[in-house]
Design an enzyme around this catalytic site. Sequence first.
Site, PDB file in Angstrom:
ATOM      1  N   HIS A  24       0.804  -1.233   0.000  1.00 33.04           N
ATOM      2  CA  HIS A  24       0.000   0.000   0.000  1.00 33.04           C
ATOM      3  C   HIS A  24       0.834   1.279   0.000  1.00 33.04           C
ATOM      4  O   HIS A  24       0.265   2.366  -0.039  1.00 33.04           O
ATOM      5  CB  HIS A  24      -0.951   0.005   1.194  1.00 33.04           C
ATOM      6  CG  HIS A  24      -2.067  -0.982   1.062  1.00 33.04           C
ATOM      7  ND1 HIS A  24      -2.987  -0.941   0.039  1.00 33.04           N
ATOM      8  CD2 HIS A  24      -2.409  -2.073   1.800  1.00 33.04           C
ATOM      9  CE1 HIS A  24      -3.851  -1.940   0.163  1.00 33.04           C
ATOM     10  NE2 HIS A  24      -3.517  -2.649   1.223  1.00 33.04           N
ATOM     11  N   GLU A  77      -6.395 -12.840   5.924  1.00 26.73           N
ATOM     12  CA  GLU A  77      -7.212 -11.627   6.059  1.00 26.73           C
ATOM     13  C   GLU A  77      -8.492 -11.696   5.245  1.00 26.73           C
ATOM     14  O   GLU A  77      -9.027 -10.667   4.832  1.00 26.73           O
ATOM     15  CB  GLU A  77      -6.377 -10.401   5.649  1.00 26.73           C
ATOM     16  CG  GLU A  77      -5.599 -10.572   4.359  1.00 26.73           C
ATOM     17  CD  GLU A  77      -4.575  -9.465   4.136  1.00 26.73           C
ATOM     18  OE1 GLU A  77      -4.543  -8.499   4.898  1.00 26.73           O
ATOM     19  OE2 GLU A  77      -3.807  -9.582   3.153  1.00 26.73           O
ATOM     20  N   ASP A 130      -8.448  -5.721   6.001  1.00 22.65           N
ATOM     21  CA  ASP A 130      -8.942  -6.559   4.905  1.00 22.65           C
ATOM     22  C   ASP A 130      -9.923  -7.608   5.408  1.00 22.65           C
ATOM     23  O   ASP A 130     -10.903  -7.922   4.723  1.00 22.65           O
ATOM     24  CB  ASP A 130      -7.765  -7.227   4.181  1.00 22.65           C
ATOM     25  CG  ASP A 130      -7.092  -6.262   3.222  1.00 22.65           C
ATOM     26  OD1 ASP A 130      -7.790  -5.650   2.404  1.00 22.65           O
ATOM     27  OD2 ASP A 130      -5.865  -6.102   3.312  1.00 22.65           O
ATOM     28  N   ASP A 183      17.149 -11.323  -3.252  1.00 19.31           N
ATOM     29  CA  ASP A 183      18.478 -10.981  -3.785  1.00 19.31           C
ATOM     30  C   ASP A 183      18.919  -9.583  -3.328  1.00 19.31           C
ATOM     31  O   ASP A 183      20.118  -9.321  -3.166  1.00 19.31           O
ATOM     32  CB  ASP A 183      18.500 -11.071  -5.315  1.00 19.31           C
ATOM     33  CG  ASP A 183      18.677 -12.508  -5.807  1.00 19.31           C
ATOM     34  OD1 ASP A 183      18.899 -13.399  -4.965  1.00 19.31           O
ATOM     35  OD2 ASP A 183      18.593 -12.735  -7.021  1.00 19.31           O
ATOM     36  N   ARG A 188       7.011  -6.256   2.777  1.00 21.73           N
ATOM     37  CA  ARG A 188       5.696  -6.735   2.328  1.00 21.73           C
ATOM     38  C   ARG A 188       5.569  -6.475   0.827  1.00 21.73           C
ATOM     39  O   ARG A 188       5.696  -5.343   0.364  1.00 21.73           O
ATOM     40  CB  ARG A 188       4.559  -6.038   3.069  1.00 21.73           C
ATOM     41  CG  ARG A 188       3.201  -6.534   2.581  1.00 21.73           C
ATOM     42  CD  ARG A 188       2.076  -6.235   3.523  1.00 21.73           C
ATOM     43  NE  ARG A 188       1.600  -4.868   3.437  1.00 21.73           N
ATOM     44  CZ  ARG A 188       0.428  -4.479   3.910  1.00 21.73           C
ATOM     45  NH1 ARG A 188      -0.374  -5.347   4.529  1.00 21.73           N
ATOM     46  NH2 ARG A 188       0.050  -3.223   3.823  1.00 21.73           N
TER      47      ARG A 188
HETATM   48  O1  LIG Z   1      -5.674  -5.799   6.539  1.00 26.38           O
HETATM   49  C1  LIG Z   1      -4.870  -5.124   7.207  1.00 26.38           C
HETATM   50  O2  LIG Z   1      -5.180  -4.488   8.230  1.00 26.38           O
HETATM   51  C2  LIG Z   1      -3.502  -5.094   6.738  1.00 26.38           C
HETATM   52  O3  LIG Z   1      -3.127  -5.878   5.917  1.00 26.38           O
HETATM   53  C3  LIG Z   1      -2.593  -3.997   7.192  1.00 26.38           C
HETATM   54  C4  LIG Z   1      -2.895  -2.767   6.370  1.00 26.38           C
HETATM   55  O4  LIG Z   1      -2.645  -3.037   5.021  1.00 26.38           O
HETATM   56  C5  LIG Z   1      -2.043  -1.616   6.817  1.00 26.38           C
HETATM   57  O5  LIG Z   1      -1.272  -1.186   5.752  1.00 26.38           O
HETATM   58  C6  LIG Z   1      -2.775  -0.404   7.285  1.00 26.38           C
HETATM   59  O6  LIG Z   1      -4.128  -0.376   7.086  1.00 26.38           O
END
Ligand SMILES: O=C(O)C(=O)C[C@H](O)[C@@H](O)CO
Length: 256
Positions: A48, A152, A178, A87, A73
Amino acid sequence: MPAPLNPFKAALARGERQIGCWAAFADAYATELLATAGFDWLVIDGEHAPNDLPTITRQLQALHGYDSHAVVRLPMGEAWAIKQVLDAGAQTLLIPLVESAEEAATLVRAMRYPPDGIRGSGAALARASGFSSIPDYTKTANDQMCLLVQVETVAGLDALDDILTVEGVDGVFIGPSDLAADMGYLGAKSDAPVQDAIRDALGRIAASGKPAGCLSMDHDQARQYVDWGAQFIAVGIDVLMLAQTARATAARWRDG
Ligand SMILES: O=C(O)C(=O)C[C@H](O)[C@@H](O)CO
């Protein structure tokens, strides 16, 4: 000389709590600053935040020598992208939206050299091997890889017990936002049904013997997640910390 030890993986294996923070500026200078704060782990977020391979690499370089461990991530668990960040020197990956044991096993293999996996063996020219200054890198790197999978979705929760049986999954992170969205509670991760699901999931992960992870910037909620079983807990997101402090400071002077 073997591959560098992964201190985060070792700490998780010892059962030690690991406190983390999201690094979402996509900038090495900001991530290095964050490394002076005292967090055990920092997420270099390629899902993100506007990161690409060069910005991730520069942040890995910036964290070298600091105690805050880099957790990269990726946007998705693609083998070619995993190969590139490994790498570049990443040892620990956080992979979103894992929904089955098969997906988790594929990720394990993507992070390991043959015969345990399919990682391409070209690290001789890469930062991970110290540009060939670590002669035993390819023979020893597999043991230092740390895979954290994000569960998630409702499908992921349904498959959680199977995912927990996959050797090479070093931890399972529950993504509250999520998960809330997938459960029909978009933007409402603190609603009771979502919290009940998080509690159940963290409990199941902890009971399996694998480290459980979660994220909350609300400190009471983060504490609750620890009480429910989270061993690696992210308690901040750098862009939001700056935004909140900046807005509060401006408001105080504008309105006062
Ligand atoms: O679902 C979530 O919560 C995450 O995966 C973490 C978020 O992506 C984080 O970047 C902030 O909302």
